[in-house]
Design an enzyme around this catalytic site. Structure first.
Site, PDB file in Angstrom:
ATOM      1  N   PHE A 145     -18.415   8.915   2.152  1.00  0.00           N
ATOM      2  CA  PHE A 145     -17.446   7.873   1.391  1.00  0.00           C
ATOM      3  C   PHE A 145     -17.134   6.966   2.685  1.00  0.00           C
ATOM      4  O   PHE A 145     -16.861   6.962   3.684  1.00  0.00           O
ATOM      5  CB  PHE A 145     -16.116   8.500   1.278  1.00  0.00           C
ATOM      6  CG  PHE A 145     -15.184   7.574   0.839  1.00  0.00           C
ATOM      7  CD1 PHE A 145     -15.321   7.406  -0.623  1.00  0.00           C
ATOM      8  CD2 PHE A 145     -14.384   7.012   1.357  1.00  0.00           C
ATOM      9  CE1 PHE A 145     -14.335   6.588  -1.259  1.00  0.00           C
ATOM     10  CE2 PHE A 145     -13.367   5.763   0.929  1.00  0.00           C
ATOM     11  CZ  PHE A 145     -13.368   5.675  -0.612  1.00  0.00           C
ATOM     12  N   ASP A 230     -19.328   5.607  11.110  1.00  0.00           N
ATOM     13  CA  ASP A 230     -18.231   5.270  10.326  1.00  0.00           C
ATOM     14  C   ASP A 230     -17.018   5.943  10.926  1.00  0.00           C
ATOM     15  O   ASP A 230     -16.737   6.987  10.455  1.00  0.00           O
ATOM     16  CB  ASP A 230     -18.506   5.240   8.986  1.00  0.00           C
ATOM     17  CG  ASP A 230     -17.429   4.767   8.037  1.00  0.00           C
ATOM     18  OD1 ASP A 230     -16.306   4.837   8.603  1.00  0.00           O
ATOM     19  OD2 ASP A 230     -17.475   4.728   6.674  1.00  0.00           O
ATOM     20  N   LYS A 259      -8.615   1.281   8.982  1.00  0.00           N
ATOM     21  CA  LYS A 259      -7.188   2.010   8.760  1.00  0.00           C
ATOM     22  C   LYS A 259      -6.343   2.078  10.106  1.00  0.00           C
ATOM     23  O   LYS A 259      -5.395   1.205  10.236  1.00  0.00           O
ATOM     24  CB  LYS A 259      -7.409   3.572   8.502  1.00  0.00           C
ATOM     25  CG  LYS A 259      -8.354   3.821   7.067  1.00  0.00           C
ATOM     26  CD  LYS A 259      -8.388   4.995   6.488  1.00  0.00           C
ATOM     27  CE  LYS A 259      -9.362   4.994   5.322  1.00  0.00           C
ATOM     28  NZ  LYS A 259      -8.760   4.442   4.229  1.00  0.00           N
TER      29      LYS A 259
END
Length: 404
Positions: A145, A230, A259
């Site tokens: 993801f 990531d 984030k």
């Protein structure tokens, strides 16, 4: 009058009526928050065990971060990258130092960081590695993801994220996560990068097998391929280290961050790499109006400074052990698997008992907010400011839900 309307279930129905249904939120309407707790419009408090998918690593409204935002709001919020503002250099320098890299490229969202990484890797492949024009490929993993842009969903294996959004962007090869032999076979002379999550969050906090990430690092070095990590969800203290890659003693060529970098206040993302990689970009080739804006940089610089003390990484490691131990005690009592690192856990519930969604709804009724993912799996990712007592409370509520 508006407040009275919010205090009824109609508030949830109204939100659904006027919003595209790209999410299926739990039926709770939150109006305020502090630390690890949120409060709904009826005054009921919930322990937040999702933390904005790790965007709230430092909790809700961390005073240092809120103070930085307030101070910057009174001075300057946006200039665009056409000019340099007085918060930019500190942010880039201090984040680069935290990452151990030469350069930083600020963006806004995690998906933008991933897109930036893809573009940089391709350009590096053509200009530095010598890949023929238009032939670059990037190897990714099943169950990944990395976001939901058109290019990113082109290499997703999640049909919910991918279906009906074609035609898809070419140039990606998908291999099983954790399978070093398959990865080795997928790399050829036109491969410019391997893009991986060191721990797959959306897939259910899936930790790769021992030796996998060091093997990826060695393979990329031997084959002259960039290793892109990531760390948008796994990074910035979540796993008990600044970056999840550190757990395996691995340093990638490029970090993708987001984030938690915005402190739960503003969207901030960044790509960090050395000059021989990020230096391939020239003016006009990539950018963002809001990327690296003064407000974002002011908040994110304080985030970097909080991480530089090591306090939050230690909290995540120590409290994570307590969380994992408490949950492992429930194996065979409704749980069939417990995975993760630090304050990040994936729980597989016996599907005969309930789905992940049902588990989250029952936890919500007991004052704990969590998020389901695939099937009967749920994720717990509380803010790193959570206390031992609050962890014990969360585990007790999970136990109660499993017991029926």
């Amino acid at each position: 009058m508006i407040e009275d309307m919010l205090r009824t279930p109609a508030a949830v129905q109204d939100a659904e009526r006027h919003t595209a249904h790209n999410y299926h939120p739990l039926p709770v309407v939150i109006s305020s928050a502090e630390g690890a707790w949120v409060t709904d419009v009826d005054g009921r408090r919930y322990l937040d065990c999702l933390a904005g998918y790790s965007a709230l690593n430092f909790g809700h409204r961390h005073p240092t971060l809120i103070a930085a935002a307030h101070a910057q709001l009174d001075r300057l919020t946006l200039t665009s990258r056409a000019f340099i503002h007085d918060q930019f250099a500190d942010f880039c320098r201090e984040l680069a130092a935290l990452c151990g890299k030469d350069l930083v490229l600020p963006m806004n969202t995690g998906a933008e960081a991933v897109e930036t990484g893809i573009k940089v890797a391709r350009k590096w492949g053509y200009q530095v590695k010598g890949v023929p024009a238009g032939q670059a490929n990037i190897v990714v993993a099943e169950g990944n993801f990395h976001g939901r842009t058109t290019t990113i969903v082109s290499f997703s294996t999640d049909e919910d994220a991918r279906a009906d959004f074609g035609p898809y962007t070419p140039g990606f090869r998908i291999v099983p996560y954790g399978d070093l032999a398959a990865l080795t076979a997928a790399i050829d002379e036109h491969t410019v990068a391997v893009l991986l999550e060191p721990i797959q969050g959306e897939q259910g906090v899936v930790v790769p097998p021992e030796g996998y990430l060091p093997g990826v690092r060695q393979l990329c070095t031997e084959r002259n391929v960039l290793f892109i990590a990531d760390e948008i969800q796994s990074g910035l203290g979540r796993t008990g280290t600044t970056f999840a890659c550190e757990l395996d003693g691995v340093v990638p060529d490029m970090y993708l961050l987001g984030k938690a970098l915005g402190g739960g206040i503003v969207p901030v993302s960044a790509v960090a790499a050395d000059a021989d990689v990020l230096g391939v970009l020239k003016p006009g080739q990539h950018g963002s109006t809001f990327g690296g804006n003064p407000l974002a940089c002011a908040v994110a610089t304080e985030v970097v400074r909080l991480l530089a003390t090591g306090e939050f990484q230690r909290r995540s490691a120590e409290l994570g052990e307590r969380l994992h131990a408490g949950l492992r005690a429930l194996l065979g009592k409704g749980l069939v698997a417990v995975r993760g690192r630090g304050l990040w856990v994936g729980l597989d519930i016996d599907p005969a008992l309930m789905s992940g969604r049902e588990a989250c709804e029952r936890l919500m009724e007991r004052g704990v907010l969590a998020k389901d993912t695939h099937g009967s799996t749920i994720r717990l990712a509380p803010p790193l400011v959570i206390t031992e007592a609050e962890i014990d409370h969360a585990v007790a509520q999970v136990a109660a839900v499993l017991a029926g």
